[in-house]
Enzyme design. Structure first.
Site, PDB file in Angstrom:
ATOM      1  CB  THR A  71      -0.963  -0.025   1.212  1.00  0.00           C
ATOM      2  OG1 THR A  71      -1.756  -1.208   1.113  1.00  0.00           O
ATOM      3  CG2 THR A  71      -1.873   1.180   1.234  1.00  0.00           C
ATOM      4  CD  GLN A 182      -2.141 -11.931  -3.850  1.00  0.00           C
ATOM      5  OE1 GLN A 182      -1.634 -13.045  -3.660  1.00  0.00           O
ATOM      6  NE2 GLN A 182      -2.722 -11.252  -2.871  1.00  0.00           N
ATOM      7  CB  SER A 202       2.974  -7.053   0.066  1.00  0.00           C
ATOM      8  OG  SER A 202       2.606  -7.168   1.396  1.00  0.00           O
ATOM      9  CG  HIS A 204       1.467  -9.278   4.635  1.00  0.00           C
ATOM     10  ND1 HIS A 204       0.196  -9.781   4.629  1.00  0.00           N
ATOM     11  CD2 HIS A 204       1.381  -8.046   4.084  1.00  0.00           C
ATOM     12  CE1 HIS A 204      -0.634  -8.876   4.108  1.00  0.00           C
ATOM     13  NE2 HIS A 204       0.062  -7.818   3.769  1.00  0.00           N
ATOM     14  CB  THR A 240      15.169   3.918  11.891  1.00  0.00           C
ATOM     15  OG1 THR A 240      15.665   5.174  12.354  1.00  0.00           O
ATOM     16  CG2 THR A 240      16.186   2.831  12.173  1.00  0.00           C
ATOM     17  CB  CYS A 329      -9.500  -4.841   2.315  1.00  0.00           C
ATOM     18  SG  CYS A 329      -7.918  -5.167   1.670  1.00  0.00           S
TER      19      CYS A 329
HETATM   20  N1  PLP Z   1      -2.248  -5.349  -3.900  1.00  0.00           N
HETATM   21  C1  PLP Z   1      -2.729  -6.599  -3.864  1.00  0.00           C
HETATM   22  C2  PLP Z   1      -2.991  -7.316  -5.135  1.00  0.00           C
HETATM   23  C3  PLP Z   1      -2.976  -7.217  -2.646  1.00  0.00           C
HETATM   24  O1  PLP Z   1      -3.458  -8.460  -2.612  1.00  0.00           O
HETATM   25  C4  PLP Z   1      -2.702  -6.492  -1.452  1.00  0.00           C
HETATM   26  C5  PLP Z   1      -3.007  -7.081  -0.134  1.00  0.00           C
HETATM   27  O2  PLP Z   1      -4.111  -7.520   0.143  1.00  0.00           O
HETATM   28  C6  PLP Z   1      -2.192  -5.201  -1.532  1.00  0.00           C
HETATM   29  C7  PLP Z   1      -1.983  -4.662  -2.775  1.00  0.00           C
HETATM   30  C8  PLP Z   1      -1.856  -4.398  -0.293  1.00  0.00           C
HETATM   31  O3  PLP Z   1      -0.689  -4.935   0.271  1.00  0.00           O
HETATM   32  P1  PLP Z   1      -0.153  -4.552   1.760  1.00  0.00           P
HETATM   33  O4  PLP Z   1      -0.973  -5.360   2.694  1.00  0.00           O
HETATM   34  O5  PLP Z   1       1.275  -4.970   1.763  1.00  0.00           O
HETATM   35  O6  PLP Z   1      -0.295  -3.104   1.927  1.00  0.00           O
END
Ligand code: PLP
Length: 515
Positions: A71, A182, A202, A204, A240, A329
């Site tokens: 994000t 993804q 990302s 995680h 940092t 989300c």
């Molecule tokens: N873009 C996609 C395709 C995602 O699946 C996600 C997470 O659900 C994000 C962006 C946002 O990622 P982050 O949780 O690292 O902000």
């Protein structure tokens, strides 16, 4: 045993990644900005992980900026692109795929408004297979200022045609953002070759902890930092550095580069097929929304006609299978999937869709076990008599109508012992008894019939409703209170928190049955 099948929402942390993060927190905790030995060691680690990121992404120039997640990477890229358009006095349209993760259109809308640009915002349509309409894109490419297209979709797993998009943009002045979240570790994005300007990632979603991500920025692409201050990341992102997260991400990159940890595409396709066959056997009417040939081998999106996503997810949850409806989300808001709507699915299909996603490090035997549990879910639903449950209008929240697990534990030790009522549907109760709470069964869909009985109970006898998450039981408690009985409650957080708190033992109960 709980089986987690929601890897597109987030993944557990790989043991190697956890160890790397712990080592940084316990021993190598230096600040990479410091010039003493602790700092120099931290700096060396930071540089090494960035070099590994380049190898994983196969890019030799351009920036790799560590961020808190995708994000933030998306915000940085959008801000950079919009400021560039403003500086050039260009009024190009902002185009984004109709199935993008919300972070992209929301960032476009936000920064467009904050900067007072008022640039036109348009969704690139997708076909029934979820892929971008390339003819449309080609037609609009010349007037575009920024184009955002994800590499693979988080809800359906559909892989975008990046070569086709690159071709459609060949004569366009637009900057190009590809959300690679993804795709990381699953697809070769060939970032440099395709002239992609920005690609956020990302950690995680690929076995690193939450709070770490990275943004690739093509050499020469406009860049403006989103966060300024101490000048870290060569001034690209102050603050940092999250060294524990970066070390963990480095360990995931090692696993990707060295092999042996993650399953290959062929193996994952076979695992997905096994799960799909089990689902089809359990739910013969299953409608598949993931076009298998053009999707990530780890994702299945499907619906069962006449069964809402919430109903299906409750059922799976009772069997210890953690799936989700749509993206993480919007899961809490239970909205029909905007992704499936964009693909032309009906409102019902979009409201019934469920996503199964596993990870490349998942154990094959666990996935095989999941397939067995789907069979049990199908049988339990048939035994209950499948049919749509009534849609319940939301009731206003009521204060003090819920007990915490500790309050229920205390009440169970008092006299009169409360009457515990399990309001989950019968199929769920069959798959998993209420953590041994010796509860009376009264599914929410049949509550009307039981209300008069509870109203007739002695006033001092507390009635406590339980369900999976606390939502249905809160509704049951409200209905009984509205019917005039004050001494009734719901269990806050539902059986999910009750069992997580280890309350079974405290209540002298038997462990939850697992199918
Ligand atoms: N873009 C996609 C395709 C995602 O699946 C996600 C997470 O659900 C994000 C962006 C946002 O990622 P982050 O949780 O690292 O902000």
């Amino acid at each position: 045993m709980e089986i987690y099948l929601d890897a597109n929402a987030t993944t557990p942390v790989l043991p190697q990644a956890r160890a790397a993060a712990l080592a940084v927190m316990e021993q190598h905790f230096g600040n990479p900005g410091s010039t003493h030995a602790h700092g120099l060691r931290a700096r060396a680690l930071l540089d090494a992980v960035r070099a590994k990121a380049r190898r994983v992404l196969d890019v030799h120039d351009g920036r790799i900026v560590f961020t808190s997640g995708a994000t933030e990477g998306i915000q940085t890229a959008v801000l950079s692109a919009l400021l560039h358009l403003r500086a050039q006095g260009r009024r190009g349209a902002l185009l984004y795929g109709a199935t993008e993760h919300k972070a992209v259109p929301e960032a476009l809308r936000h920064w467009n408004a904050v900067l007072g640009l008022d640039l036109p915002l348009r969704a690139i349509p997708v076909g029934p297979d979820g892929r971008h309409d390339l003819a449309w894109l080609h037609q609009h490419a010349r007037d575009a200022g920024l184009v955002c297209t994800m590499a693979a979709n988080n809800e359906t797993g559909v892989i975008s045609e990046l070569d086709g998009i690159a071709q459609a943009l060949a004569d366009s002045p637009a900057l190009w953002l590809v959300d690679g979240v993804q795709a990381l570790g699953k697809l070769a994005l060939r970032l440099a070759e395709r002239r992609i300007d920005y690609a956020p990632f990302s950690g995680h979603k690929l076995y690193a902890p939450k709070g770490i991500g990275m943004l690739y920025v093509r050499a020469g692409a406009p860049f403006t930092p989103l966060i300024v201050g101490g000048g870290q990341e060569q001034g690209a992102r102050s603050g940092t550095e999250n060294m524990a997260g970066i070390a963990a991400l480095g360990a995931v990159f090692d696993a990707l580069l060295d092999g042996g940890v993650f399953a290959g595409a062929a193996q994952m396709r076979a695992q997905r097929e096994q799960l799909l066959q089990a689902l089809r056997a359990a739910f013969p009417q299953l409608q598949l929304h993931t076009p298998l040939a053009i999707s990530l081998p780890t994702t299945l999106n499907f619906s069962v006609p006449g069964v809402s996503a919430a109903q299906l997810l409750d059922l799976f949850d009772a069997a210890g299978l953690r799936l989700s409806g749509g993206s993480a989300c919007s899961a809490a808001r239970a909205l029909p999937s905007a992704v499936l709507k964009a693909m032309g699915r009906t409102d019902d299909e979009a409201a019934q869709a469920v996503r199964l996603s596993f990870g490349a490090a998942d154990d094959a035997s666990v996935l095989a076990r999941a397939a067995e549990r789907f069979a049990a879910c199908g049988a339990a639903l048939r035994a209950q008599g499948a049919g749509p449950l009534p849609t319940l209008a939301p009731l206003p929240p009521q204060a003090d109508a819920a007990w915490t697990p500790a309050q229920l534990r205390a009440a169970l030790a008092r006299t009169p012992r409360p009457l515990v009522v399990d309001v989950r549907e019968l199929a769920e109760q069959q798959l998993a008894p209420a953590c041994g709470l010796a509860a009376e069964a009264a599914p929410l869909s049949q509550l009307d019939q039981a209300l008069p009985r509870w109203q007739a109970l002695p006033a001092e006898l507390p009635v406590v409703f339980v369900c999976r998450s606390g939502a249905r039981s809160a509704r049951a408690a409200q209905l009984l209170r509205q019917a005039g009985r004050a001494s009734c409650w719901s269990l806050a957080g539902g059986l999910a928190l009750w069992s997580a708190a280890g309350a079974d033992q405290d209540a002298g109960a038997t462990p939850q049955a697992v199918v």
